[in-house]
Design an enzyme around this catalytic site. Structure first.
Site, PDB file in Angstrom:
ATOM      1  N   CYS A 109       0.821  -1.223   0.000  1.00 49.81           N
ATOM      2  CA  CYS A 109       0.000   0.000   0.000  1.00 49.81           C
ATOM      3  C   CYS A 109       0.855   1.274   0.000  1.00 49.81           C
ATOM      4  CB  CYS A 109      -0.941   0.005   1.193  1.00 49.81           C
ATOM      5  SG  CYS A 109      -2.133  -1.332   1.114  1.00 49.81           S
ATOM      6  N   HIS A 134      -3.508   7.194   1.846  1.00 46.31           N
ATOM      7  CA  HIS A 134      -3.814   5.876   1.289  1.00 46.31           C
ATOM      8  C   HIS A 134      -5.222   5.497   1.746  1.00 46.31           C
ATOM      9  CE1 HIS A 134      -3.931   1.711   0.436  1.00 46.31           C
ATOM     10  NE2 HIS A 134      -3.830   1.345   1.697  1.00 46.31           N
ATOM     11  N   ASN A 194     -10.103  -0.452  -1.300  1.00 47.83           N
ATOM     12  CA  ASN A 194      -8.652  -0.285  -1.178  1.00 47.83           C
ATOM     13  C   ASN A 194      -7.982  -0.892  -2.412  1.00 47.83           C
ATOM     14  OD1 ASN A 194      -5.931  -0.533  -0.584  1.00 47.83           O
ATOM     15  ND2 ASN A 194      -6.230  -1.277   1.507  1.00 47.83           N
TER      16      ASN A 194
HETATM   17  N1  COA Z   1     -18.754  -9.104   7.239  1.00 49.13           N
HETATM   18  C1  COA Z   1     -19.351  -9.419   8.408  1.00 49.13           C
HETATM   19  N2  COA Z   1     -18.666  -9.740   9.519  1.00 49.13           N
HETATM   20  C2  COA Z   1     -17.336  -9.750   9.434  1.00 49.13           C
HETATM   21  C3  COA Z   1     -16.653  -9.459   8.244  1.00 49.13           C
HETATM   22  C4  COA Z   1     -17.415  -9.125   7.120  1.00 49.13           C
HETATM   23  N3  COA Z   1     -16.856  -8.804   5.938  1.00 49.13           N
HETATM   24  N4  COA Z   1     -15.329  -9.541   8.472  1.00 49.13           N
HETATM   25  C5  COA Z   1     -15.175  -9.890   9.758  1.00 49.13           C
HETATM   26  N5  COA Z   1     -16.394 -10.025  10.349  1.00 49.13           N
HETATM   27  C6  COA Z   1     -16.696 -10.384  11.723  1.00 49.13           C
HETATM   28  C7  COA Z   1     -15.588 -11.087  12.428  1.00 49.13           C
HETATM   29  O1  COA Z   1     -15.607 -12.456  12.130  1.00 49.13           O
HETATM   30  C8  COA Z   1     -15.895 -10.797  13.870  1.00 49.13           C
HETATM   31  O2  COA Z   1     -16.882 -11.685  14.295  1.00 49.13           O
HETATM   32  P1  COA Z   1     -16.860 -12.272  15.800  1.00 49.13           P
HETATM   33  O3  COA Z   1     -16.954 -11.082  16.699  1.00 49.13           O
HETATM   34  O4  COA Z   1     -18.060 -13.159  15.824  1.00 49.13           O
HETATM   35  O5  COA Z   1     -15.560 -13.000  15.905  1.00 49.13           O
HETATM   36  C9  COA Z   1     -16.531  -9.408  13.830  1.00 49.13           C
HETATM   37  O6  COA Z   1     -16.932  -9.194  12.476  1.00 49.13           O
HETATM   38  C10 COA Z   1     -15.592  -8.305  14.275  1.00 49.13           C
HETATM   39  O7  COA Z   1     -14.358  -8.501  13.624  1.00 49.13           O
HETATM   40  P2  COA Z   1     -13.138  -7.580  13.901  1.00 49.13           P
HETATM   41  O8  COA Z   1     -11.987  -8.045  13.093  1.00 49.13           O
HETATM   42  O9  COA Z   1     -12.955  -7.402  15.367  1.00 49.13           O
HETATM   43  O10 COA Z   1     -13.709  -6.210  13.309  1.00 49.13           O
HETATM   44  P3  COA Z   1     -13.032  -4.811  13.281  1.00 49.13           P
HETATM   45  O11 COA Z   1     -13.900  -3.823  13.927  1.00 49.13           O
HETATM   46  O12 COA Z   1     -11.596  -4.868  13.710  1.00 49.13           O
HETATM   47  O13 COA Z   1     -13.058  -4.468  11.720  1.00 49.13           O
HETATM   48  C11 COA Z   1     -11.646  -4.454   9.793  1.00 49.13           C
HETATM   49  C12 COA Z   1     -12.378  -5.304  10.826  1.00 49.13           C
HETATM   50  C13 COA Z   1     -10.908  -5.380   8.861  1.00 49.13           C
HETATM   51  C14 COA Z   1     -12.664  -3.636   9.015  1.00 49.13           C
HETATM   52  C15 COA Z   1     -10.685  -3.494  10.514  1.00 49.13           C
HETATM   53  O14 COA Z   1      -9.912  -4.206  11.443  1.00 49.13           O
HETATM   54  C16 COA Z   1      -9.779  -2.777   9.592  1.00 49.13           C
HETATM   55  O15 COA Z   1     -10.201  -2.020   8.728  1.00 49.13           O
HETATM   56  N6  COA Z   1      -8.444  -2.932   9.734  1.00 49.13           N
HETATM   57  C17 COA Z   1      -7.489  -2.338   8.831  1.00 49.13           C
HETATM   58  C18 COA Z   1      -7.425  -3.168   7.594  1.00 49.13           C
HETATM   59  C19 COA Z   1      -6.695  -2.497   6.481  1.00 49.13           C
HETATM   60  O16 COA Z   1      -6.776  -1.315   6.311  1.00 49.13           O
HETATM   61  N7  COA Z   1      -5.984  -3.291   5.697  1.00 49.13           N
HETATM   62  C20 COA Z   1      -5.272  -2.798   4.591  1.00 49.13           C
HETATM   63  C21 COA Z   1      -4.047  -2.148   5.074  1.00 49.13           C
HETATM   64  S1  COA Z   1      -3.295  -1.209   3.891  1.00 49.13           S
END
Ligand code: COA
Length: 331
Positions: A113, A258, A288
Site C-alpha cells: 500500500c 492511502h 482499497n
Molecule cells: N462481514 C461481516 N462480519 C465480518 C466481516 C465481514 N466482511 N469480516 C469480519 N467479520 C466479523 C468477524 O468475524 C468478527 O466476528 P466475531 O466477533 O463473531 O468474531 C466481527 O466481524 C468483528 O471482527 P473484527 O476483526 O474485530 O472487526 P473490526 O472492527 O476490527 O473491523 C476491519 C475489521 C478489517 C474492518 C478493521 O480491522 C480494519 O479495517 N483494519 C485495517 C485493515 C486495512 O486497512 N488493511 C489494509 C491495510 S493497507
C-alpha cells in the site's frame, strides 16, 4: 539542483462495479457491516482478460495527456504493485511494451500500500540527481482475482478493489515548486500481519494442492493490528515531513491518504486536526486498491479542481510490511 514536479495525473478503473450487496451472494456479510466498519460502498473488479499492464497503460496515457506529453518523452518507468501480472518479469516491462516504447528502464517496486509513496521517493532521487528528467510513476493492482470470496476470507475480501493510477514526474527549476521531501519507513517485524504465504520460492513446488485447499495462497490479515499501527504511523510520518520543512499541519492545503479504511482516514484527519475539506476520500467508491489508491485519489482531486498552483500537498501511506511513508510537495 532540479526538483520533481507532478505535471500530469491520470487513472483507470474497470467498469464492473461490485456493490456490497453483490458480495452478500458469495459470503456471510452485509452492506451495513461493511459501510460501518470501512466506509466502502462499492469497488471495481476487472473482467476476465484485463491485465494490470493494460490498466496501467490506460492510466498512464491519461496522465501523459494531462502533462501534454507522449510515451516517447519518458526517460524511465517506475511501477508499484503487489499483484504483478506474472511472477516474472515484472509488470513494468509489459507496460513499457503496451505504451509502444523501448529502451528506457522499467523499475518494479514492491511496497504494497506504500508503493506509490515509495515510488515517488525513488523517482525523486533520480530527478534530483539529474539522471532522468521525465518519469512515469504508476500504481496498479488487481486484487479481485486473489481474494477468498468465501466467508473464511470476508474480512479481507470486502476491502480490496482493482484499479490503476499514474503520475508524470518532471524535473523543474521553478522556484518553490515540486517535492520538498520524502520520508520512508518499514518494520519487518510485522511482515506476517498482512501477507500471502503462497506461492513461495521457499517451497518446492512453490504451491501445492494441499496449500491451496487450505487457502494459504490467499492473503490473511490481523485487521486490528493493521488498524492500530496505521492510525499512529500515518499522522507521525506527516508530522515528521512537516517538521523537516519547518511547516505545521495548518500549512497543509490537501492531504491525500492511502485509502485503506474510511475510519482510518478519519482518525488520521482528527489527529492532525485538519478540516474535512482538506482530506481526499474516495474509498467509498473504489475500496482499497493498494498501490493505486493515492494516484487515483490525487487524479480525482485534480479533476475536481481541489489542487491549485502553490498548494502544499501531502501524500501519506501505510501498508503491509509494515511499510509507511509521506511525501510533501508544493503543487
Ligand atoms: N462481514 C461481516 N462480519 C465480518 C466481516 C465481514 N466482511 N469480516 C469480519 N467479520 C466479523 C468477524 O468475524 C468478527 O466476528 P466475531 O466477533 O463473531 O468474531 C466481527 O466481524 C468483528 O471482527 P473484527 O476483526 O474485530 O472487526 P473490526 O472492527 O476490527 O473491523 C476491519 C475489521 C478489517 C474492518 C478493521 O480491522 C480494519 O479495517 N483494519 C485495517 C485493515 C486495512 O486497512 N488493511 C489494509 C491495510 S493497507
Amino acid at each position: 539542483m532540479p526538483r520533481t514536479a507532478i505535471t500530469g495525473t491520470g487513472f483507470y478503473v474497470p467498469d464492473r462495479v461490485v456493490t456490497n450487496e453483490e458480495l452478500t451472494r458469495y459470503m456471510d456479510t452485509s452492506d451495513e457491516w461493511i459501510v460501518e466498519r470501512t466506509g466502502i460502498q462499492e469497488r471495481r473488479w476487472v473482467r476476465e482478460g484485463m491485465s494490470g499492464a493494460e490498466m496501467a497503460r490506460r492510466a498512464s496515457l491519461d496522465a501523459l495527456q494531462d502533462a501534454g506529453m507522449e510515451p516517447g518523452d519518458l526517460d524511465a518507468i517506475v511501477l508499484a504493485t503487489l499483484s504483478p501480472d506474472h511472477f516474472l518479469p515484472g509488470t513494468g516491462v509489459f507496460l513499457q511494451r503496451e505504451l509502444g516504447i523501448t529502451d528506457i528502464p522499467a523499475i518494479d517496486l514492491r511496497a504494497q500500500c506504500s508503493g506509490f509513496v515509495y515510488g515517488l521517493s525513488v523517482a525523486d532521487a533520480f530527478i534530483r540527481a539529474g539522471q532522468y528528467r521525465n518519469i512515469l510513476l504508476v500504481g496498479v493492482e488487481i486484487q479481485s482475482t486473489g481474494l477468498d470470496l468465501s466467508t473464511r476470507g470476508r474480512d479481507i475480501a470486502v476491502l480490496f478493489g482493482d484499479g490503476a493510477g499514474a503520475a508524470v514526474l518532471s524535473a523543474t527549476e521553478e522556484e518553490g515548486r515540486g517535492v520538498l521531501s520524502t520520508h520512508l519507513h518499514a518494520d519487518g517485524r510485522h511482515a506476517e500481519v498482512l501477507w500471502a504465504e503462497f506461492s513461495s520460492s521457499k517451497h518446492h513446488p512453490r504451491i501445492t494442492a494441499e496449500a491451496m485447499a487450505e487457502g494459504r495462497h490467499y492473503p490473511t490479515m490481523d485487521g486490528r493490528e493493521v488498524f492500530r499501527n496505521a492510525v499512529s504511523r500515518m499522522p507521525e510520518v506527516v508530522e515528521e515531513a512537516l517538521a523537516a520543512n519547518g511547516l505545521t499541519t495548518a500549512d497543509i492545503d490537501l492531504l491525500v491518504p492511502h485509502q485503506a479504511n474510511l475510519r482510518i482516514s478519519e482518525m488520521v484527519r482528527r489527529r492532525l486536526d485538519l478540516p474535512e475539506e482538506k482530506v481526499v476520500n474516495n474509498i467509498q467508491r473504489y475500496g482499497n486498491t493498494t498501490a493505486a489508491t493515492i494516484p487515483i485519489a490525487l487524479a480525482e482531486a485534480v479533476d475536481d479542481g481541489r489542487v491549485h498552483p502553490g498548494d502544499l500537498v501531502c501524500l501519506v501511506a501505510f501498508g503491509s510490511g509494515f511499510t509507511w511513508g509521506a511525501v510533501l510537495l508544493r503543487w
